[in-house]
Design a protein around this motif. Structure first.
Motif, PDB file in Angstrom:
ATOM      1  N   VAL A 155       0.770  -0.803  -0.361  1.00 57.00           N
ATOM      2  CA  VAL A 155       0.438   0.213   0.191  1.00 57.00           C
ATOM      3  C   VAL A 155       0.881   1.013  -0.255  1.00 57.00           C
ATOM      4  O   VAL A 155       0.403   2.291  -0.899  1.00 57.00           O
ATOM      5  N   ALA A 156       2.135   1.226   0.913  1.00 53.58           N
ATOM      6  CA  ALA A 156       2.803   2.688   0.655  1.00 53.58           C
ATOM      7  C   ALA A 156       3.544   2.700  -0.263  1.00 53.58           C
ATOM      8  O   ALA A 156       3.236   3.967  -0.807  1.00 53.58           O
ATOM      9  N   ARG A 157       3.366   1.889  -1.070  1.00 52.00           N
ATOM     10  CA  ARG A 157       4.546   1.599  -2.305  1.00 52.00           C
ATOM     11  C   ARG A 157       3.554   1.825  -3.389  1.00 52.00           C
ATOM     12  O   ARG A 157       3.162   2.119  -4.762  1.00 52.00           O
ATOM     13  N   ARG A 158       1.679   1.866  -3.227  1.00 54.86           N
ATOM     14  CA  ARG A 158       0.865   1.567  -4.551  1.00 54.86           C
ATOM     15  C   ARG A 158       1.289   0.614  -5.418  1.00 54.86           C
ATOM     16  O   ARG A 158       0.366   1.022  -6.495  1.00 54.86           O
ATOM     17  N   ARG A 159       1.450  -0.276  -5.032  1.00 57.68           N
ATOM     18  CA  ARG A 159       1.378  -1.263  -5.894  1.00 57.68           C
ATOM     19  C   ARG A 159       1.624  -2.633  -5.886  1.00 57.68           C
ATOM     20  O   ARG A 159       2.076  -2.334  -4.765  1.00 57.68           O
ATOM     21  N   GLY A 160       0.983  -4.119  -5.861  1.00 57.41           N
ATOM     22  CA  GLY A 160       1.340  -5.130  -5.438  1.00 57.41           C
ATOM     23  C   GLY A 160       0.033  -5.806  -5.891  1.00 57.41           C
ATOM     24  O   GLY A 160      -1.000  -5.568  -6.032  1.00 57.41           O
ATOM     25  N   LEU A 198     -11.222  -8.223   0.892  1.00 53.43           N
ATOM     26  CA  LEU A 198      -9.043  -7.434   0.742  1.00 53.43           C
ATOM     27  C   LEU A 198      -9.500  -5.961  -0.570  1.00 53.43           C
ATOM     28  O   LEU A 198      -9.469  -5.576  -0.457  1.00 53.43           O
ATOM     29  N   ASN A 199     -10.436  -6.638  -2.032  1.00 56.59           N
ATOM     30  CA  ASN A 199     -10.295  -5.646  -2.740  1.00 56.59           C
ATOM     31  C   ASN A 199     -10.805  -4.770  -2.175  1.00 56.59           C
ATOM     32  O   ASN A 199     -10.996  -3.542  -2.611  1.00 56.59           O
ATOM     33  N   ALA A 200     -12.296  -4.385  -1.058  1.00 59.33           N
ATOM     34  CA  ALA A 200     -12.766  -3.663  -0.593  1.00 59.33           C
ATOM     35  C   ALA A 200     -12.443  -2.878   0.206  1.00 59.33           C
ATOM     36  O   ALA A 200     -12.091  -2.042   0.111  1.00 59.33           O
ATOM     37  N   ASP A 201     -10.842  -2.980   0.837  1.00 60.29           N
ATOM     38  CA  ASP A 201     -10.524  -2.636   1.798  1.00 60.29           C
ATOM     39  C   ASP A 201      -9.282  -1.789   0.798  1.00 60.29           C
ATOM     40  O   ASP A 201      -8.849  -0.414   1.200  1.00 60.29           O
ATOM     41  N   LEU A 202      -9.085  -2.282  -0.533  1.00 61.72           N
ATOM     42  CA  LEU A 202      -7.559  -1.672  -1.070  1.00 61.72           C
ATOM     43  C   LEU A 202      -7.992  -1.332  -2.046  1.00 61.72           C
ATOM     44  O   LEU A 202      -7.117  -0.329  -2.933  1.00 61.72           O
ATOM     45  N   VAL A 203      -9.239  -0.603  -2.408  1.00 57.40           N
ATOM     46  CA  VAL A 203     -10.218  -0.090  -3.868  1.00 57.40           C
ATOM     47  C   VAL A 203      -9.425   1.591  -3.576  1.00 57.40           C
ATOM     48  O   VAL A 203      -8.642   2.145  -2.448  1.00 57.40           O
ATOM     49  N   GLY A 204      -8.513   1.848  -5.086  1.00 51.00           N
ATOM     50  CA  GLY A 204      -8.032   2.971  -5.429  1.00 51.00           C
ATOM     51  C   GLY A 204      -6.253   2.427  -4.276  1.00 51.00           C
ATOM     52  O   GLY A 204      -5.702   4.343  -4.728  1.00 51.00           O
ATOM     53  N   THR A 205      -6.070   1.802  -3.985  1.00 54.11           N
ATOM     54  CA  THR A 205      -4.677   1.897  -3.523  1.00 54.11           C
ATOM     55  C   THR A 205      -3.532   1.585  -4.480  1.00 54.11           C
ATOM     56  O   THR A 205      -2.301   1.734  -4.064  1.00 54.11           O
TER      57      THR A 205
END
Length: 250
Positions: free
Chosen positions: A123-128, A162-169
């Motif tokens: 999340v900090a790197r905005r990719r994964g 996870l995808n619900a939490d990670l949207v936009g990251t």
């Protein structure tokens, strides 16, 4: 260079997945309990494999090991949560509680332990990409599947949440849900080393292979960053859905 962490990398899906990414030039953190197998993989790919002894059910040890990765392996681009197992095929009222507890600890808690340790960096790197190995057993019940199927239902739903939490990251998750797959230790483990019983599961079939799963995982990780594949359900052509069971009197 892409950095990939694969759990359960000593055999089966995990080893095939590690080899597939290595063939594409990636660096791989190969994690498992059987260290000698990981070291053999590292010897075949000098400088590009970190053999990481890891029991995913040990949360403090997992967090510590992943926090202490050497700099060249520290920025994980792809996490493949593959470590998991099935134990026994007895009906629920006859199953061994130790088997149930071990499946829950590995398939659910272990997967959560690794994911929670890796996600903040992604999340900090905005990719994964987080790719979780589920099973059709998570959606299609069968006799004796009880807790194994329930753990894979957890994997399926955890991935979606996870995808619900990670949207936009910039981070995405996928659940890969295979059906019948041969050529691995899966059934040997399930039947406590009974090779004859394990082999009978695949008799007269052309099941999927570990390489089929590895190719799918690699394809998922190579999708453009704006694409999220929520889940993939896959079976060999010799397998499909069956009719509902009906118990008739008389």
């Amino acid at each position: 260079m892409t950095t990939v962490l694969v759990t359960g990398a000593s055999a089966g899906f995990g080893l095939a997945i590690a080899e597939r990414f290595l063939a594409d030039g990636a660096r791989v953190i190969a994690a498992a309990r059987r260290v000698e197998r990981l070291e053999a993989l590292a010897a075949r790919h000098p400088g590009r494999v970190l053999a990481l002894p890891l029991d995913v059910t040990d949360r403090p040890a997992t967090a510590a090991a992943l926090a202490a990765l050497p700099a060249e392996f520290a920025e994980i681009d792809v996490l493949v949560n593959n470590a998991g197992l099935a134990l026994g095929l007895a009906p629920a009222h006859q199953a061994e509680m130790d088997d149930w507890e071990r499946m829950i600890a590995t398939n659910c808690a272990g997967l959560a332990n690794v994911t929670r340790a890796v996600l903040p960096g992604m999340v900090a790197r905005r990719r994964g990409s987080v790719i979780n190995i589920g099973s059709i057993a998570g959606e299609v019940p069968y006799p004796g599947g009880n807790v194994y199927g329930a753990t894979k239902a957890f994997v399926h739903q955890f991935t979606h949440n996870l995808n619900a939490d990670l949207v936009g990251t910039g981070v995405r998750a996928t659940c890969v849900e295979p059906g019948l797959v041969g050529g691995t230790e899966f059934s040997n483990v399930r039947f406590n080393g009974d090779d004859t019983k394990a082999a009978s599961v695949y008799a007269g079939t052309q099941p999927l292979t570990a390489e089929d799963i590895a190719e799918t995982v690699h394809w998922l990780a190579s999708r453009p960053p704006h694409v999220t594949i929520n889940a993939i359900s896959m079976m060999p052509n010799c397998q499909s859905f069956g009719p509902l069971t009906i118990k008739r009197n008389g």
